[in-house]
Motif scaffolding. Structure first.
Motif, PDB file in Angstrom:
ATOM      1  N   TRP A 113     -16.070  27.705 -51.803  1.00  0.00           N
ATOM      2  CA  TRP A 113     -16.242  27.203 -50.434  1.00  0.00           C
ATOM      3  C   TRP A 113     -16.440  28.328 -49.437  1.00  0.00           C
ATOM      4  CZ3 TRP A 113     -13.043  28.388 -46.394  1.00  0.00           C
ATOM      5  CH2 TRP A 113     -11.836  28.984 -46.717  1.00  0.00           C
ATOM      6  N   TYR A 114     -15.722  29.454 -49.601  1.00  0.00           N
ATOM      7  CA  TYR A 114     -15.867  30.583 -48.674  1.00  0.00           C
ATOM      8  C   TYR A 114     -17.249  31.211 -48.820  1.00  0.00           C
ATOM      9  CZ  TYR A 114     -14.997  34.990 -46.275  1.00  0.00           C
ATOM     10  OH  TYR A 114     -15.081  36.059 -45.418  1.00  0.00           O
ATOM     11  N   ALA A 115     -17.684  31.434 -50.037  1.00  0.00           N
ATOM     12  CA  ALA A 115     -18.999  32.036 -50.283  1.00  0.00           C
ATOM     13  C   ALA A 115     -20.107  31.161 -49.700  1.00  0.00           C
ATOM     14  CB  ALA A 115     -19.215  32.246 -51.785  1.00  0.00           C
ATOM     15  N   LYS A 116     -20.007  29.855 -49.902  1.00  0.00           N
ATOM     16  CA  LYS A 116     -21.018  28.937 -49.356  1.00  0.00           C
ATOM     17  C   LYS A 116     -21.022  28.969 -47.828  1.00  0.00           C
ATOM     18  CE  LYS A 116     -20.998  25.627 -53.161  1.00  0.00           C
ATOM     19  NZ  LYS A 116     -20.633  24.256 -53.554  1.00  0.00           N
ATOM     20  N   GLY A 117     -19.846  28.998 -47.224  1.00  0.00           N
ATOM     21  CA  GLY A 117     -19.750  29.026 -45.764  1.00  0.00           C
ATOM     22  C   GLY A 117     -20.305  30.307 -45.178  1.00  0.00           C
ATOM     23  N   ILE A 118     -19.984  31.427 -45.801  1.00  0.00           N
ATOM     24  CA  ILE A 118     -20.489  32.724 -45.329  1.00  0.00           C
ATOM     25  C   ILE A 118     -22.015  32.763 -45.451  1.00  0.00           C
ATOM     26  CG2 ILE A 118     -20.578  35.185 -45.915  1.00  0.00           C
ATOM     27  CD1 ILE A 118     -18.090  34.535 -44.413  1.00  0.00           C
ATOM     28  N   ARG A 119     -22.520  32.333 -46.592  1.00  0.00           N
ATOM     29  CA  ARG A 119     -23.985  32.302 -46.780  1.00  0.00           C
ATOM     30  C   ARG A 119     -24.664  31.416 -45.739  1.00  0.00           C
ATOM     31  NH1 ARG A 119     -23.491  31.084 -52.483  1.00  0.00           N
ATOM     32  NH2 ARG A 119     -23.428  33.028 -53.614  1.00  0.00           N
ATOM     33  N   ARG A 120     -24.099  30.236 -45.527  1.00  0.00           N
ATOM     34  CA  ARG A 120     -24.675  29.270 -44.584  1.00  0.00           C
ATOM     35  C   ARG A 120     -24.701  29.849 -43.162  1.00  0.00           C
ATOM     36  NH1 ARG A 120     -21.406  25.133 -45.885  1.00  0.00           N
ATOM     37  NH2 ARG A 120     -22.675  24.584 -47.653  1.00  0.00           N
ATOM     38  N   ALA A 121     -23.599  30.443 -42.739  1.00  0.00           N
ATOM     39  CA  ALA A 121     -23.520  31.017 -41.394  1.00  0.00           C
ATOM     40  C   ALA A 121     -24.516  32.163 -41.234  1.00  0.00           C
ATOM     41  CB  ALA A 121     -22.099  31.509 -41.124  1.00  0.00           C
ATOM     42  N   HIS A 122     -24.634  32.994 -42.235  1.00  0.00           N
ATOM     43  CA  HIS A 122     -25.539  34.135 -42.129  1.00  0.00           C
ATOM     44  C   HIS A 122     -26.998  33.691 -42.171  1.00  0.00           C
ATOM     45  CE1 HIS A 122     -25.580  38.434 -41.785  1.00  0.00           C
ATOM     46  NE2 HIS A 122     -26.629  38.479 -42.583  1.00  0.00           N
ATOM     47  N   LYS A 123     -27.270  32.668 -42.937  1.00  0.00           N
ATOM     48  CA  LYS A 123     -28.635  32.137 -42.992  1.00  0.00           C
ATOM     49  C   LYS A 123     -29.048  31.583 -41.624  1.00  0.00           C
ATOM     50  CE  LYS A 123     -31.603  29.126 -45.690  1.00  0.00           C
ATOM     51  NZ  LYS A 123     -31.720  28.282 -46.861  1.00  0.00           N
ATOM     52  N   ILE A 124     -28.121  30.903 -40.965  1.00  0.00           N
ATOM     53  CA  ILE A 124     -28.393  30.386 -39.620  1.00  0.00           C
ATOM     54  C   ILE A 124     -28.651  31.548 -38.666  1.00  0.00           C
ATOM     55  CG2 ILE A 124     -27.338  29.230 -37.627  1.00  0.00           C
ATOM     56  CD1 ILE A 124     -28.315  27.313 -39.820  1.00  0.00           C
ATOM     57  N   HIS A 125     -27.883  32.618 -38.807  1.00  0.00           N
ATOM     58  CA  HIS A 125     -28.090  33.783 -37.933  1.00  0.00           C
ATOM     59  C   HIS A 125     -29.482  34.377 -38.143  1.00  0.00           C
ATOM     60  CE1 HIS A 125     -27.369  37.298 -35.527  1.00  0.00           C
ATOM     61  NE2 HIS A 125     -27.808  38.029 -36.530  1.00  0.00           N
ATOM     62  N   HIS A 126     -29.921  34.469 -39.368  1.00  0.00           N
ATOM     63  CA  HIS A 126     -31.195  35.117 -39.681  1.00  0.00           C
ATOM     64  C   HIS A 126     -32.419  34.215 -39.528  1.00  0.00           C
ATOM     65  CE1 HIS A 126     -30.492  39.251 -41.035  1.00  0.00           C
ATOM     66  NE2 HIS A 126     -29.261  38.823 -41.244  1.00  0.00           N
ATOM     67  N   LYS A 127     -32.209  32.958 -39.174  1.00  0.00           N
ATOM     68  CA  LYS A 127     -33.382  32.093 -39.002  1.00  0.00           C
ATOM     69  C   LYS A 127     -34.212  32.510 -37.790  1.00  0.00           C
ATOM     70  CE  LYS A 127     -31.665  28.186 -36.297  1.00  0.00           C
ATOM     71  NZ  LYS A 127     -31.374  26.767 -36.301  1.00  0.00           N
ATOM     72  N   HIS A 128     -33.617  33.247 -36.865  1.00  0.00           N
ATOM     73  CA  HIS A 128     -34.338  33.776 -35.704  1.00  0.00           C
ATOM     74  C   HIS A 128     -34.698  35.232 -35.977  1.00  0.00           C
ATOM     75  CE1 HIS A 128     -33.244  30.221 -33.461  1.00  0.00           C
ATOM     76  NE2 HIS A 128     -31.986  30.421 -33.788  1.00  0.00           N
ATOM     77  N   LEU A 129     -35.969  35.564 -35.928  1.00  0.00           N
ATOM     78  CA  LEU A 129     -36.408  36.925 -36.199  1.00  0.00           C
ATOM     79  C   LEU A 129     -36.315  37.825 -34.967  1.00  0.00           C
ATOM     80  CD1 LEU A 129     -39.518  36.312 -38.486  1.00  0.00           C
ATOM     81  CD2 LEU A 129     -37.166  36.857 -39.143  1.00  0.00           C
ATOM     82  N   GLY A 130     -36.232  37.234 -33.798  1.00  0.00           N
ATOM     83  CA  GLY A 130     -36.130  38.017 -32.573  1.00  0.00           C
ATOM     84  C   GLY A 130     -34.694  38.211 -32.141  1.00  0.00           C
ATOM     85  N   LYS A 131     -34.517  38.934 -31.044  1.00  0.00           N
ATOM     86  CA  LYS A 131     -33.155  39.215 -30.594  1.00  0.00           C
ATOM     87  C   LYS A 131     -32.546  38.068 -29.795  1.00  0.00           C
ATOM     88  CE  LYS A 131     -33.669  41.878 -26.327  1.00  0.00           C
ATOM     89  NZ  LYS A 131     -33.403  43.167 -25.740  1.00  0.00           N
ATOM     90  N   GLU A 132     -33.369  37.148 -29.293  1.00  0.00           N
ATOM     91  CA  GLU A 132     -32.857  36.017 -28.533  1.00  0.00           C
ATOM     92  C   GLU A 132     -32.546  34.839 -29.454  1.00  0.00           C
ATOM     93  OE1 GLU A 132     -35.862  37.447 -27.457  1.00  0.00           O
ATOM     94  OE2 GLU A 132     -34.950  38.645 -25.867  1.00  0.00           O
ATOM     95  N   LYS A 133     -31.850  33.878 -28.901  1.00  0.00           N
ATOM     96  CA  LYS A 133     -31.523  32.613 -29.562  1.00  0.00           C
ATOM     97  C   LYS A 133     -30.675  32.772 -30.822  1.00  0.00           C
ATOM     98  CE  LYS A 133     -35.712  30.368 -27.961  1.00  0.00           C
ATOM     99  NZ  LYS A 133     -36.946  29.698 -28.337  1.00  0.00           N
ATOM    100  N   GLY A 134     -30.008  33.894 -30.970  1.00  0.00           N
ATOM    101  CA  GLY A 134     -29.160  34.097 -32.138  1.00  0.00           C
ATOM    102  C   GLY A 134     -27.877  33.296 -32.049  1.00  0.00           C
ATOM    103  N   GLU A 135     -27.269  33.089 -33.179  1.00  0.00           N
ATOM    104  CA  GLU A 135     -25.964  32.432 -33.248  1.00  0.00           C
ATOM    105  C   GLU A 135     -25.205  32.981 -34.441  1.00  0.00           C
ATOM    106  OE1 GLU A 135     -26.152  28.211 -34.792  1.00  0.00           O
ATOM    107  OE2 GLU A 135     -28.231  28.468 -34.194  1.00  0.00           O
ATOM    108  N   CYS A 136     -23.914  32.748 -34.454  1.00  0.00           N
ATOM    109  CA  CYS A 136     -23.036  33.176 -35.543  1.00  0.00           C
ATOM    110  C   CYS A 136     -23.124  34.688 -35.765  1.00  0.00           C
ATOM    111  CB  CYS A 136     -23.360  32.403 -36.820  1.00  0.00           C
ATOM    112  SG  CYS A 136     -22.015  32.501 -38.000  1.00  0.00           S
TER     113      CYS A 136
END
Length: 150
Positions: A113-136
């Motif tokens: 569960w921890y590995a899945k959560g960390i991966r999911r959060a980081h994937k959401i962060h990297h969905k934006h290629l620019g410096k704006e609109k980031g999260e997590c």
């Protein structure tokens, strides 16, 4: 100095480093030092080394400075703070660089569960290629919403 105080300072430092990582990531890396962090979101070279790795070096130097203050100037708190920063750096490197980005091919099959959560959060962060609109922007303790899915 009482060992319990040293342990508490170490643990407090480790936890504060998660906040420092979040703050640095959100306001420095995605702010005025975006030029150093940009290649982490959109690789523009063939090197294993990223300009983004300079941030790791900065915190390593802070940790070393704490060890120096303890060793050469007898500032007792330098040791547990330096160790807390170092321990967070190791944990961050293991989770971010090895587990998530697979800079070394280890922990590929971690699927709890921890590995899945960390991966999911980081994937959401990297969905934006620019410096704006980031999260997590944190690393080891992302928001609970990333752990709630099955």
């Amino acid at each position: 100095m009482d060992i319990l105080i040293w342990i508490l300072v170490f643990l407090l430092t480790f936890c504060i480093m998660e906040f420092m990582a979040w703050f640095t990531h959100k306001y420095v890396m995605h702010g005025f030092l975006w030029k150093l962090h940009k290649d982490h979101h959109h690789k523009d070279h063939n090197s294993w080394w990223e300009r983004n790795d300079f941030f790791f070096i900065f915190y390593a130097l802070v940790s070393i400075g704490c060890f120096v203050s303890w060793s050469f100037y007898n500032v007792w708190i330098g040791l547990p703070i330096g160790l807390g920063i170092f321990a967070y750096g190791v944990a961050y490197f293991m989770v971010h660089d090895i587990f998530i980005h697979q800079r070394f091919k280890l922990f590929r099959n971690a699927n709890n569960w921890y590995a899945k959560g960390i991966r999911r959060a980081h994937k959401i962060h990297h969905k934006h290629l620019g410096k704006e609109k980031g999260e997590c922007f944190g690393m080891l303790f992302p928001p609970l919403k990333y752990f709630n899915r099955s």
